[in-house]
Design an enzyme around this catalytic site. Structure first.
Site, PDB file in Angstrom:
ATOM      1  N   ILE A  80       0.842  -1.195   0.000  1.00  7.93           N
ATOM      2  CA  ILE A  80       0.000   0.000   0.000  1.00  7.93           C
ATOM      3  C   ILE A  80       0.879   1.247   0.000  1.00  7.93           C
ATOM      4  CG2 ILE A  80      -1.822   1.266   1.203  1.00  7.93           C
ATOM      5  CD1 ILE A  80      -2.532  -1.435   2.558  1.00  7.93           C
ATOM      6  N   GLY A 131       8.312   4.989   1.937  1.00  9.14           N
ATOM      7  CA  GLY A 131       7.407   4.831   3.075  1.00  9.14           C
ATOM      8  C   GLY A 131       6.028   4.305   2.730  1.00  9.14           C
ATOM      9  N   SER A 132       5.546   3.346   3.485  1.00 11.61           N
ATOM     10  CA  SER A 132       4.228   2.786   3.235  1.00 11.61           C
ATOM     11  C   SER A 132       3.932   1.688   4.233  1.00 11.61           C
ATOM     12  CB  SER A 132       4.144   2.242   1.814  1.00 11.61           C
ATOM     13  OG  SER A 132       2.807   1.951   1.497  1.00 11.61           O
TER      14      SER A 132
END
Length: 215
Positions: free
Chosen positions: A154, A184-185
């Site tokens: 995601i 980032g995730s």
């Protein structure tokens, strides 16, 4: 060792680092300013290098364990309805990655890729309740004789590109590269109800090594 997804960006960062510091050395005669520019550009280069690092992980391949697909912190352990593939209740384990984590995604089990799909979408913060349904994401399902699990990459507010290597029908090995998420995730893993989860909330895990569940 650096991930192949970072080769182009690392090359550009190196060119900028060298170009800016050569220009500063030629054009600026004040030594303190030269050192300040060197320090700033060095910090920038180090951030780029650490983001694309790809450390070797010693995955202990085992048919009764499920390993973390990414580095990060466990932020969700709950029963949810998975409506894209299984269309039934599953046990969701979510791992959040900060920009300083290794961002390589790894296969949590060995088996065959039964499903792989990309979804365009928004860039809500990764911990937003609707991120798993509305953000840019990829869904991958791997199955073997023991289990069939789904994991979802995601994108977050800073992640602008998800790379997914999983192809339907492909045989994959536990701990091998499945993809990469830039900047980032989070990754959600969906397990059968009754699976014994071997992590706790806020626990830090290592992709390809930390065991998150047992069959």
């Amino acid at each position: 060792m650096f991930h192949k997804e970072g080769y182009k960006i690392i090359s550009i960062a190196l060119i900028i680092f060298i170009g800016v510091n050569v220009a500063a050395y030629v054009a600026i005669q004040i030594r303190e300013w030269q050192f300040a520019i060197l320090a700033i550009t060095s910090a920038f280069l180090i951030l780029v290098l650490q983001f694309f690092r790809n450390p070797k992980r010693n995955t202990k391949i085992n048919e009764v364990t499920i390993v973390a697909p990414v580095d990060g912190k466990v932020v969700v352990i709950e029963e949810v309805y998975e409506k894209e593939y299984f269309k039934d209740n599953r046990l969701q384990v979510s791992i959040f990655m900060s920009p300083i984590n290794v961002h390589v995604t790894r296969h949590p089990i060995s088996g065959e890729v039964a499903f792989s799909k990309y979804h365009p979408g928004k860039y809500l913060v990764a911990w937003h309740p609707k991120a798993s349904e509305e953000n840019e994401r990829t869904t991958v399902v791997v199955k073997n004789n023991q289990i069939e699990i789904l994991y979802r990459q995601i994108a977050g507010a800073l992640a602008k590109r998800i790379v997914n290597y999983a192809k339907e029908g492909e045989k994959v090995t536990q701990g091998s590269d499945s993809g990469f998420i830039k900047f980032g995730s989070r990754v959600d893993v969906y397990l059968p109800i009754g699976t014994k989860v071997d992590v706790t909330l806020n626990q830090k895990v290592k992709g390809g090594e930390s065991i998150i569940a047992l069959l």
